[in-house]
Design a protein around this motif. Structure first.
Motif, mmCIF file in Angstrom:
data_model
loop_
_atom_site.group_PDB
_atom_site.id
_atom_site.type_symbol
_atom_site.label_atom_id
_atom_site.label_comp_id
_atom_site.label_asym_id
_atom_site.label_seq_id
_atom_site.Cartn_x
_atom_site.Cartn_y
_atom_site.Cartn_z
ATOM 1 N N SER A 58 -3.091 5.223 -8.730
ATOM 2 C CA SER A 58 -3.362 4.185 -7.920
ATOM 3 C C SER A 58 -4.508 4.536 -7.106
ATOM 4 C CB SER A 58 -2.241 3.648 -7.177
ATOM 5 O OG SER A 58 -1.733 3.010 -7.888
ATOM 6 N N LEU B 73 -9.903 4.444 -5.636
ATOM 7 C CA LEU B 73 -8.943 3.438 -5.640
ATOM 8 C C LEU B 73 -8.946 2.969 -7.410
ATOM 9 C CD1 LEU B 73 -9.354 1.440 -2.527
ATOM 10 C CD2 LEU B 73 -7.218 2.541 -3.425
ATOM 11 N N THR C 195 -8.587 0.795 -10.393
ATOM 12 C CA THR C 195 -8.577 -0.760 -10.765
ATOM 13 C C THR C 195 -8.140 -0.967 -12.130
ATOM 14 O OG1 THR C 195 -10.860 -1.262 -11.181
ATOM 15 C CG2 THR C 195 -10.170 -1.433 -8.855
ATOM 16 N N ASP D 3 -2.835 -7.236 -8.471
ATOM 17 C CA ASP D 3 -3.115 -6.031 -8.083
ATOM 18 C C ASP D 3 -4.246 -5.598 -8.022
ATOM 19 O OD1 ASP D 3 -0.655 -5.809 -7.027
ATOM 20 O OD2 ASP D 3 0.245 -4.389 -8.592
ATOM 21 N N THR E 233 -6.283 -4.463 -5.052
ATOM 22 C CA THR E 233 -6.908 -3.066 -4.398
ATOM 23 C C THR E 233 -8.268 -3.201 -4.045
ATOM 24 O OG1 THR E 233 -5.345 -2.145 -6.286
ATOM 25 C CG2 THR E 233 -7.362 -1.061 -5.634
ATOM 26 N N LYS F 121 -0.659 -3.395 -1.712
ATOM 27 C CA LYS F 121 0.080 -3.529 -2.786
ATOM 28 C C LYS F 121 1.494 -3.004 -2.858
ATOM 29 C CE LYS F 121 -0.631 -0.703 -7.199
ATOM 30 N NZ LYS F 121 -1.584 -0.478 -8.106
#
Ligand code: G4P
Length: 533
Positions: A71, A85, A87, A96, A100, A299
Motif C-alpha cells: 500500500s 502509494l 494504486t 480504495d 488512495t 483506507k
C-alpha cells in the motif's frame, strides 16, 4: 514555524497511476533500487506474479496481504524521504484505489510508449485532476518499438486536457534506445549496459560534442537535432507554478526495464514536486508545518484472516509529528485515544514505528472505531477534514441470501461492509419482495463481500450480474418522491433507492442517461461521485 520543518520539507508523497501492464510495478521497484531500499530488482515483482495465479480464497487473501504490504512504501533518496502509494490495478481495482489518491500530494502517470493513454489511466487521471495535484508523466518501454514522441505528447494533451512539457527527449526507440536528451542542460545522457537488476551506467555528453555521431550514430544525431529545433520552437514554456497546480505535466521518457531514464526521472520529479500539501477542514487551512499533529483516515483494510480479525486503518499525517502512544483526539468518535503499534511499510516489509511526520502514511490497528474520512488531531482541537468523495460504482449485482431465514444476518453484514466503504448498497422496493442491489468500483469487491458474509456472518449468498454501469441521483421538480409509474424508462434503466431513502436511477449506458433525461424533463440528475468517465 514548525519544530519539525526540516523533516516535513524533505517528504514527497505520491501515487503511481497507470493502466495495467504499463510498467507501474517495474518502475516502483526501480525507484526502490535507486533509493537503496532493495539491493536487487525482482523482490517486489516476485510477489506480484503469485497474484494472478488462481482466484480461490487463499489467493484473494494473498492478494489482500499484498495490497497491505504494498500500500505504501517509503525510501530515502538524496535527502528526500519518499512515500509511494500504490494504486492497485487489474482485478483488485476498487474504490480504495481512488481513495488512495486523496492521500497523495502528486501523481506519477506511467504510459506505455506503444499504447499511449489507456482507459484506466484516464479514470485515475480524472480523480487526480479533481484535486489539481501535480501530475508527472513517465513514458515507459522506450526499449520497445514506440510511437512518435510528439504524437504521444499531443495525445496526452488532447485526451486528458492537460498541457505537457517534455523535460527530456528520447534518443531512438526499441533496440536503438540509447538515452535521453536533457533539454535544460542541453546534454545527452547516454546509457550503456542492460540495467535490469542493477542501476544503469550513464555518460553525459553535450549536444554540441564532436563525438556525438560516433556515440549515437549519424541518423539518430540528425533526428535529435531536428527534434530539438522543433521542441525549442514550440510555444509552450516551462512554468513550475502550472506544474504545481496540475495544469502542466512534465514529461520524461525511459525504460523501467533497462533502467534507462529512470534516475533522471526520479531526480527531476522529486525536485519539481511539492513537499506535503495542506488540507482543508471547512474554512480552515491545516498546514503541514503546523506543530500540532493531525491526520485523516483514507483506507480501512479488513483482515480477511478469521484467526485474527484485525482491521488496519491507514491514515495520512497532514500536520506536525505523530508519536506512538501519545494521546490523540478522534473527532468523529468524540474520544481521546492512544494509537499503539502504528506501522509503516518499508519496501515490502511492515515495520512498527515510533514517529511519523506530515506527509507520511501510517497504518494502525482499528478495533472497529474508524471510518473512511475520519479526523485525528491533537487533544483540545476539534476540526474535521473535508470528507473524502464517494466514487461511482461501475458494476452492479442483485444479491440475496441462499437461505431466506438468514435475511436479517445478511442485511446486517452487508450494511456493515457498506459502512466500511467497500461496497454501495441499494434497494429496489418497487417489485414486491425487497431486492438488494450492490454496486462496486472493482469486481474483486464482490468476492470479498461473498467471503466476508459467509465467514463473519454465516450467510451464503447468491449474486446475479446486472447490466448497469451508470447511476444518477434523481429529484422531481416538486420535491416529492418519484413514482415509477410516472416515469418513462427504457428497459436498461432501473429505479432504486439508498438506505437513507434517496432515489437513484441505474443505467445500462451513457446513452440511456441522456435518453431518460430528455423524456423525463421534470427530473434533475446529479452525478453520484468521482471516477466515472
Ligand atoms: P503494471 O504494474 O503497470 O501492471 O506493469 P508491470 O510493471 O508489471 O509490467 C508489465 C509488463 O511490462 C512486465 O512484463 C514488465 O516486465 C514489462 N515492462 C515494464 N517496463 C518495461 C519496459 O520499460 N520495457 C519493456 N520492454 N517491458 C517493460 P511481463 O512479461 O508481464 O512480466 P515479466 O515476466 O517480465 O515479469
Amino acid at each position: 514555524m514548525s519544530k519539525y520543518e526540516t523533516e516535513i520539507n524533505r517528504r514527497r508523497t505520491f501515487a503511481i497511476i497507470s493502466h495495467p501492464d504499463a510498467g507501474k510495478t517495474t518502475l516502483t521497484e526501480k525507484f526502490l533500487l535507486y533509493g537503496g531500499a532493495i539491493a536487487q530488482a525482482g523482490q517486489v515483482k516476485g510477489k506480484k506474479n503469485t497474484r494472478a495465479a488462481t482466484s480461490d480464497w487463499m489467493e484473494i487473501e494473498k492478494q489482500r496481504g499484498i495490497s497491505v504490504t504494498s500500500s505504501v512504501m517509503q525510501f530515502q533518496y538524496e535527502g528526500f524521504c519518499v512515500n509511494i502509494l500504490d494504486t492497485p490495478g487489474h482485478q483488485d481495482f476498487s474504490e480504495d484505489t481512488y481513495r488512495t489518491l486523496m492521500a497523495a500530494d502528486s501523481a506519477v502517470m506511467v504510459i506505455d510508449a506503444a499504447k499511449g493513454v489507456e482507459a484506466q489511466t484516464r479514470k485515475l487521471f480524472k480523480v487526480c485532476a479533481m484535486r489539481d495535484i501535480p501530475i508527472f508523466t513517465f513514458i515507459n518501454k522506450m526499449d520497445r518499438e514506440a510511437r512518435d514522441p510528439f504524437e504521444l505528447c499531443e495525445e496526452l494533451e488532447k485526451e486528458l486536457g492537460i498541457e505537457t512539457y517534455p523535460i527530456n527527449w528520447p534518443i531512438g526507440d526499441g533496440k536503438d534506445f540509447q538515452g535521453v536528451y536533457d533539454r535544460e542542460k542541453r546534454q545527452i545522457i547516454h546509457f550503456t549496459g542492460h540495467g535490469g537488476a542493477k542501476a544503469a551506467t550513464a555518460t553525459t555528453v553535450s549536444l554540441g560534442d564532436e563525438g556525438l555521431d560516433d556515440l549515437i550514430g549519424q541518423n539518430l544525431h540528425a533526428r535529435l537535432t531536428e527534434d530539438v529545433e522543433l521542441l525549442d520552437g514550440a510555444a509552450a514554456e516551462f512554468d513550475l507554478e502550472k506544474v504545481r497546480h496540475g495544469k502542466l505535466s512534465p514529461v520524461f521518457f525511459g525504460s523501467a526495464l533497462t533502467n534507462f531514464g529512470v534516475e533522471p526521472f526520479l531526480e527531476g520529479f522529486l525536485q519539481m514536486t511539492t513537499p506535503p500539501l495542506s488540507r482543508m477542514a471547512g474554512e480552515t487551512v491545516i498546514d503541514s508545518m503546523e506543530d500540532d499533529f493531525s491526520a485523516f483516515v483514507f483506507k480501512i483494510q479488513a483482515n480477511m484472516n478469521k484467526a485474527h480479525r484485525d482491521r488496519i486503518a491507514f491514515m495520512r499525517v497532514v500536520s506536525g509529528k505523530f508519536e506512538a502512544d501519545r494521546e490523540v483526539y478522534h473527532v468523529q468518535g468524540g474520544k481521546k485515544l492512544r494509537l499503539s503499534r502504528p506501522q509503516q511499510l518499508m519496501a515490502a516489509e511492515r515495520e512498527i514505528i515510533e514517529e511519523a511526520y506530515a506527509g507520511d502514511i501510517i497504518g494502525v490497528f482499528d478495533p472497529g472505531i474508524f471510518s473512511i474520512g475520519d479526523t485525528l488531531c491533537a487533544p483540545g482541537k476539534k476540526f474535521q477534514f473535508d470528507p473524502i468523495p464517494t466514487f461511482a460504482p461501475e458494476h452492479f449485482r442483485r444479491v440475496r441470501p441462499l437461505d431466506t431465514m438468514k435475511r436479517k444476518q445478511f442485511l446486517k453484514g452487508a450494511e456493515q461492509i457498506a459502512q466500511e466503504g467497500a461496497i454501495q448498497m441499494f434497494k429496489a422496493p418497487y417489485t414486491g419482495m425487497e431486492e438488494i442491489i450492490v454496486g462496486v468500483v472493482g469486481t474483486l469487491q464482490f468476492d470479498v463481500l461473498e467471503y466476508r458474509l459467509k465467514n463473519e456472518y454465516g450467510v451464503d449468498i447468491f449474486m446475479e450480474g446486472l447490466p448497469y454501469e451508470y447511476l444518477r441521483w434523481i429529484e422531481a421538480a416538486d420535491g416529492e418522491p418519484v413514482k415509477e409509474e410516472n416515469l418513462t424508462l427504457g428497459t436498461d434503466t432501473k429505479l432504486v433507492e439508498d438506505f437513507k431513502g434517496r432515489q437513484l436511477l441505474l443505467f445500462g449506458s451513457k446513452w440511456a442517461v441522456n435518453w431518460t433525461g430528455e423524456r423525463n424533463p421534470n427530473l434533475t440528475f446529479t452525478p453520484f461521485g468521482g471516477g466515472e468517465e
